[in-house]
Write an enzyme that holds these catalytic residues in place. Structure first.
Site, short mmCIF file in Angstrom:
data_model
loop_
_atom_site.label_atom_id
_atom_site.label_comp_id
_atom_site.label_asym_id
_atom_site.label_seq_id
_atom_site.Cartn_x
_atom_site.Cartn_y
_atom_site.Cartn_z
N TYR A 49 0.83 -1.20 0.00
CA TYR A 49 0.00 0.00 0.00
C TYR A 49 0.87 1.25 0.00
O TYR A 49 2.04 1.24 0.39
CB TYR A 49 -0.90 0.03 1.24
CG TYR A 49 -0.15 0.25 2.53
CD1 TYR A 49 0.06 1.53 3.03
CD2 TYR A 49 0.41 -0.81 3.23
CE1 TYR A 49 0.79 1.74 4.19
CE2 TYR A 49 1.13 -0.62 4.38
CZ TYR A 49 1.32 0.67 4.87
OH TYR A 49 2.06 0.87 6.01
N PHE A 93 2.37 9.78 3.39
CA PHE A 93 2.78 9.68 4.79
C PHE A 93 3.24 8.27 5.17
O PHE A 93 3.85 8.09 6.22
CB PHE A 93 1.66 10.14 5.73
CG PHE A 93 0.37 9.37 5.59
CD1 PHE A 93 0.19 8.15 6.21
CD2 PHE A 93 -0.67 9.89 4.83
CE1 PHE A 93 -0.99 7.44 6.09
CE2 PHE A 93 -1.86 9.20 4.69
CZ PHE A 93 -2.02 7.96 5.32
N TYR A 140 -8.90 8.25 11.50
CA TYR A 140 -8.51 8.71 12.84
C TYR A 140 -9.44 9.75 13.41
O TYR A 140 -9.21 10.27 14.50
CB TYR A 140 -7.06 9.24 12.80
CG TYR A 140 -6.06 8.15 12.50
CD1 TYR A 140 -5.53 7.36 13.51
CD2 TYR A 140 -5.67 7.89 11.19
CE1 TYR A 140 -4.62 6.35 13.23
CE2 TYR A 140 -4.77 6.89 10.90
CZ TYR A 140 -4.25 6.12 11.92
OH TYR A 140 -3.35 5.12 11.65
N PHE A 145 -5.62 5.64 -0.13
CA PHE A 145 -4.67 4.52 -0.12
C PHE A 145 -4.72 3.80 -1.46
O PHE A 145 -5.81 3.46 -1.95
CB PHE A 145 -5.00 3.51 1.00
CG PHE A 145 -4.73 4.02 2.39
CD1 PHE A 145 -3.47 3.86 2.97
CD2 PHE A 145 -5.72 4.66 3.11
CE1 PHE A 145 -3.23 4.34 4.25
CE2 PHE A 145 -5.47 5.14 4.38
CZ PHE A 145 -4.22 4.97 4.96
#
Length: 250
Positions: A169, A179, A225, A248
């Site tokens: 990924y 990130f 999150y 993603f």
């Protein structure tokens, strides 16, 4: 004109310039013109700069001279060539701007964080909506708001709760900032589906995919999150901001 002196354990906001002769070795003006917050600790040695700051009141400007012999003794450099010349003085020019207790600083930090979280609560959904529109994404979101865009078909059955999957990924924010990436590390990621080992968006997406399938998933913050974000414990700063939608490639 103030009369209150700072105490050890309090936070002082100071402007500071450290000079050796005519050379400026360090200056807070290079970082900010507003001064920097420093915890006023007990001095490491008698005559330390902390003793000088304790003599000041808000608004005072002063210059303190510290022996280079003391600096070399109590703050030795790993590189001996960088040791300061003996029998000389470092000049610390300091302006004391504020004195705060630790409780005051913690409250200010909390207030700033709450204001930031509130601003992200408003911006997050706007960022997601704008991204879907600007990129002409025609895939319909699931009931939870997940977008799954298949780019390469897979074969076989889809994993179900309890199955172990191995994936590659790359994760990024909607502005393109990457990130995290297992591809970059050349290390596939293994986890059990439905075991809450990953964010909810991943559990939902993987159960919609088949072995060998390549897909891009776009997930709202509620499947990631949410209001908490992800904080770097070492720096105290957000690694993943609250209310941040993510993409993603899996």
């Amino acid at each position: 004109k103030d009369t209150i002196h700072p105490k050890y354990g309090e936070i002082v906001k100071v402007k500071l310039a450290k000079k050796l002769g005519d050379s400026v070795l360090e200056s807070t003006n290079l970082v900010t013109h507003d001064g920097i917050d420093q915890l006023l600790r007990e001095p490491t040695f008698k005559g330390g700069i902390e003793e000088g700051i304790r003599l000041m009141t808000i608004g005072d400007s002063a210059t303190f001279l510290l022996s280079t012999d003391s600096i070399n003794k109590y703050f030795p450099q790993k590189d001996s060539a960088r040791r300061l010349k003996k029998n000389d003085f470092l000049a610390f020019g300091i302006k004391l701007m504020q004195i705060k207790t630790m409780a005051q600083v913690q409250k200010e930090d909390n207030d700033r964080r709450q204001a930031y979280i509130q601003s992200r609560k408003e911006k997050g959904p706007q960022e997601l909506s704008r991204y879907i529109q600007d990129n002409h994404i025609e895939a319909k979101p699931s009931a939870t708001g997940l977008y799954l865009i298949e780019t390469e078909k897979g074969k076989g059955t889809s994993p179900k709760d309890g199955d172990t999957v191995v994936v590659h990924y790359t994760g990024s924010f909607l502005d393109g900032t990457v990130f995290d990436s297992s591809v970059k590390r050349n290390q596939p990621f293994k986890f059990a589906v439905g075991a809450k080992q990953v964010i909810p968006g991943w559990d939902e997406a993987l159960k919609l995919m088949k072995k060998g399938e390549v897909a891009t998933i776009i997930i709202p913050s509620s499947l990631a999150y949410d209001s908490v974000g992800y904080i770097n414990q070492q720096t105290g700063k957000y690694f993943i901001p609250p209310y941040m939608p993510m993409k993603f490639d899996i």
